[in-house]
Design an enzyme around this catalytic site. Structure first.
Site, PDB file in Angstrom:
ATOM      1  N   THR A  43      50.362  46.070  47.795  1.00  0.00           N
ATOM      2  CA  THR A  43      50.798  47.099  48.733  1.00  0.00           C
ATOM      3  C   THR A  43      49.827  47.214  49.904  1.00  0.00           C
ATOM      4  O   THR A  43      48.724  46.718  49.833  1.00  0.00           O
ATOM      5  CB  THR A  43      50.901  48.480  48.026  1.00  0.00           C
ATOM      6  OG1 THR A  43      51.762  48.373  46.945  1.00  0.00           O
ATOM      7  CG2 THR A  43      51.338  49.587  48.928  1.00  0.00           C
ATOM      8  N   GLU A  91      60.301  45.120  42.986  1.00  0.00           N
ATOM      9  CA  GLU A  91      60.110  46.572  42.802  1.00  0.00           C
ATOM     10  C   GLU A  91      60.785  47.114  41.546  1.00  0.00           C
ATOM     11  O   GLU A  91      60.389  48.154  41.014  1.00  0.00           O
ATOM     12  CB  GLU A  91      60.642  47.308  44.036  1.00  0.00           C
ATOM     13  CG  GLU A  91      59.827  48.520  44.417  1.00  0.00           C
ATOM     14  CD  GLU A  91      58.453  48.152  44.946  1.00  0.00           C
ATOM     15  OE1 GLU A  91      57.464  48.690  44.424  1.00  0.00           O
ATOM     16  OE2 GLU A  91      58.366  47.329  45.871  1.00  0.00           O
ATOM     17  N   ARG A 121      62.553  53.204  50.001  1.00  0.00           N
ATOM     18  CA  ARG A 121      62.293  52.559  48.716  1.00  0.00           C
ATOM     19  C   ARG A 121      63.454  51.612  48.379  1.00  0.00           C
ATOM     20  O   ARG A 121      64.624  51.909  48.666  1.00  0.00           O
ATOM     21  CB  ARG A 121      62.215  53.656  47.648  1.00  0.00           C
ATOM     22  CG  ARG A 121      61.932  53.192  46.231  1.00  0.00           C
ATOM     23  CD  ARG A 121      60.539  52.740  46.071  1.00  0.00           C
ATOM     24  NE  ARG A 121      60.094  52.675  44.684  1.00  0.00           N
ATOM     25  CZ  ARG A 121      58.966  52.070  44.330  1.00  0.00           C
ATOM     26  NH1 ARG A 121      58.183  51.497  45.233  1.00  0.00           N
ATOM     27  NH2 ARG A 121      58.585  52.051  43.077  1.00  0.00           N
ATOM     28  N   GLY A 139      47.485  49.958  45.506  1.00  0.00           N
ATOM     29  CA  GLY A 139      46.872  49.917  44.175  1.00  0.00           C
ATOM     30  C   GLY A 139      47.718  50.387  43.019  1.00  0.00           C
ATOM     31  O   GLY A 139      47.186  50.876  42.021  1.00  0.00           O
ATOM     32  N   GLY A 140      49.070  50.243  43.110  1.00  0.00           N
ATOM     33  CA  GLY A 140      49.901  50.654  41.975  1.00  0.00           C
ATOM     34  C   GLY A 140      49.649  52.108  41.632  1.00  0.00           C
ATOM     35  O   GLY A 140      49.473  52.951  42.516  1.00  0.00           O
TER      36      GLY A 140
END
Ligand code: GLU
Length: 595
Positions: free
Chosen positions: A410, A449, A111, A493-494
């Site tokens: 994503t 992000e 991340r 998709g968040g």
């Protein structure tokens, strides 16, 4: 090709979509076609893109394992899906390896991380929180990219091939190009007003007249080919130190805006040392059980694993099949509502906030949450108190989350090899087109992000802090039964990622909906908001009216998710399945096709 069995159809959670899905799953395929579903042996790959799935299959055929193949496919996606993912972003990879005594599942956290100089007020200007677009299209939203470190780490620890070898197919695709499709066109279109502020971004993604690349033309990215070659030659350090690192820092600190820009691009604070010190840790997965299956997901800083675990724990208390479709759908929405209330309050980077993970994923906490569910839609609910359900962690004080409704972009890919290794990998640059900033001369977009932080709060557990990773919803998942893989899946998709994976799991595991059909089914996503997000197909279901009568309010229909998955069948056969329609449809391939 899997046949859809009629007796499954009777009990599907989303029966009205069955006819469409059946047509998609039964369509004939030839070697040159792009099937969304393939069955066979020797390994498999499911991605949103044929070139990426082919790269994975070729890597497997050349003796690579699932990790090698996953990185090869991901690198191709960085070329062909540049608005969704790439080396300017980050991700989470769940890896399963069969063990002699016990199977091993581990997760890679690559991340993005906030630069050290970020602080809780970074997105607040003169007492006003920046609008999403002002925050997003800026240097401020860019987190230190984790993808290259993640790939290198995954190969070092579990791969058999060099970075140079697995990047080779992507270098070819970047140099030779690929044909622009409608999805690529539309993703560019949505960004034109910002992309044309930046000469480097416009030169890469827009035609000279400032419009998107035309559908049907060939898109080449020689700059990215050279960047991949640099990384192939010199390894991850070529990204995190030296000239490229300097250029990333420069782009973030001084967004390379043209003279005619019609927006203000705020500078970020990333430094060379932020890049040089970036690490991609291996973390224990979040493990939960569901009706005899073991579900392995991504833990904090992702909320994917804990939220899916909590919702499944709530749902385990019901005989969903016995209750019938309408009530089952209601319970799915309500379980998700309560799990999201807790996700919003208690999940953040574990290095900065002591996440009450045990409590959140405990069966007894789920029991307490289940007891609140009635036959009516509850509306927005308060977070529960997971602390009594775990040992020895002090209460942190719950705060409702505000950043849960936006669906972004994503990509997810799923790969398995003939030895039984499985990779479930979701990676992203956050919004479609990320921060809009291309590193000049290097051919890739930087992520935004850091807008995944609760950037409007200076006290929320997921507030902005230097060195912190923003909370994610990415949910790469692997399901085992008695230590052996049953299913691996994930979605873009968040925050709807979580409900998409949950809905597919419930469809497949409870309702025995065949996997291709579960991926295709129309979705509903309840994330502790007053309205439930839905797709148009969901509103056409016979159950939609009854759900409305229970108090569910549905939002304007919009597409949700584009999942990929692999199911493990008897006799070493696998079924690879990709989204058949959404985002132009994906590609699922096997090493050896067999009926
Ligand atoms: N940034 C999102 C997350 O990590 C993923 C991107 C998206 O799909 O919106 O949860």
């Amino acid at each position: 090709m899997t046949r859809l069995r009629p007796h499954f159809l009777a009990c599907t959670l989303v029966a009205a979509f069955v006819a469409v899905a059946a047509v998609a799953a039964a369509a004939p395929s030839s070697p040159s076609s792009n099937p969304p579903t393939s069955t066979g042996t020797g390994g498999a790959a499911a991605t949103v893109d044929r070139a990426a799935s082919l790269a994975a299959i070729q890597t497997l055929r050349r003796g690579g394992n699932a990790v090698d193949a996953a990185v090869a496919a991901a690198a191709v996606l960085g070329v062909t899906e540049p608005f969704s993912c790439g080396i300017g972003g980050g991700g989470f990879m769940v890896v399963y390896r069969p063990g002699k005594r016990r199977a091993l599942v581990t997760t890679s956290d690559h991340r993005e991380r906030a630069p050290a100089a970020m602080h809780p007020g970074s997105f607040i200007e003169n007492g006003q929180v920046l609008s999403f677009n002002d925050a997003r299209y800026s240097g401020l939203s860019v987190g230190v990219p984790g993808t290259v470190r993640g790939w290198a780490e995954a190969l070092r620890r579990y791969g058999t091939m060099s970075l140079a070898r697995v990047l080779a197919p992507a270098i070819r695709v970047a140099r030779n190009g690929f044909v622009v499709d409608q999805t690529f066109f539309e993703q560019t279109q949505g960004n034109v007003d910002y992309f044309d502020d930046l000469p480097a971004t416009a030169a890469l993604f827009l035609d000279p007249d400032g419009t998107p690349r035309d559908v049907g033309t060939t898109f080449r990215n020689p700059d990215l080919a050279r960047t991949y070659e640099l990384i192939a030659r010199r390894g991850a350090r070529a990204f995190y130190t030296g000239r490229l690192a300097t250029e990333i820092v420069e782009t973030v600190q001084r967004p390379p805006v043209g003279a005619n820009a019609n927006h203000r691009w705020r500078p970020g604070v990333m430094s060379a040392s932020d890049l040089a010190t970036y690490g991609a840790p291996w973390r224990a997965p979040v493990r939960s059980s569901y009706r005899g299956y073991d579900v392995f997901g991504m833990g904090p800083p992702s909320s994917g694993g804990p939220t899916i675990a909590e919702a499944l724990n709530i749902l385990e208390g019901y005989d969903l099949r016995g209750l019938g479709r309408e009530l089952a759908l209601h319970l799915y929405l309500e379980a998700s509502r309560y799990a999201f209330a807790d996700r919003g309050a208690y999940v953040a980077d574990p290095a900065f906030f002591q996440v009450p993970l045990r409590g959140l994923t405990s069966k007894r906490f789920a029991e307490a949450r289940r007891a609140l569910i009635t036959e009516r839609a509850a509306g927005v609910v308060a977070p529960g108190d997971p602390y009594p359900y775990q040992t020895a962690v002090a209460p942190g004080g719950a705060q409702a989350s505000v950043t849960s409704t936006r669906a972004g972009t994503t990509t997810h890919l799923t790969v398995a090899d003939r030895k039984g290794n499985v990779v479930s990998y979701t990676f992203t640059i956050e919004s479609t087109g990320g921060a809009g900033l291309v590193v000049p001369g290097y051919g890739f977009l930087l992520n935004n992000e850091l807008t995944d932080f609760n950037f409007n709060s200076t006290t929320h557990p997921n507030r902005v802090e230097g060195g912190k990773r923003p909370r994610s919803s990415m949910s790469p998942t692997i399901v085992l039964r008695r230590g052996r893989p049953v299913l691996a899946l994930g979605s873009p998709g968040g925050s709807t990622i979580i409900t998409t994976v949950l809905q597919i799991l419930v469809d497949r595991l409870d309702f025995r909906v065949p996997l291709p059909q579960a991926l295709a089914a129309p979705r509903a996503s309840q994330r502790n908001t007053s309205t439930t997000s839905v797709e148009a197909g969901f509103l056409q279901l016979p159950e939609a009216t009854a759900l409305r009568n229970r108090g569910h309010v549905f939002g304007a229909p919009a597409e949700i998710g584009a999942a990929t998955a692999i199911e493990f069948l008897a006799r070493a056969r696998v079924l690879a399945a990709a989204e058949p329609v959404r985002r132009g449809g994906g590609s699922a391939l096997v090493v050896r096709a067999r009926g």
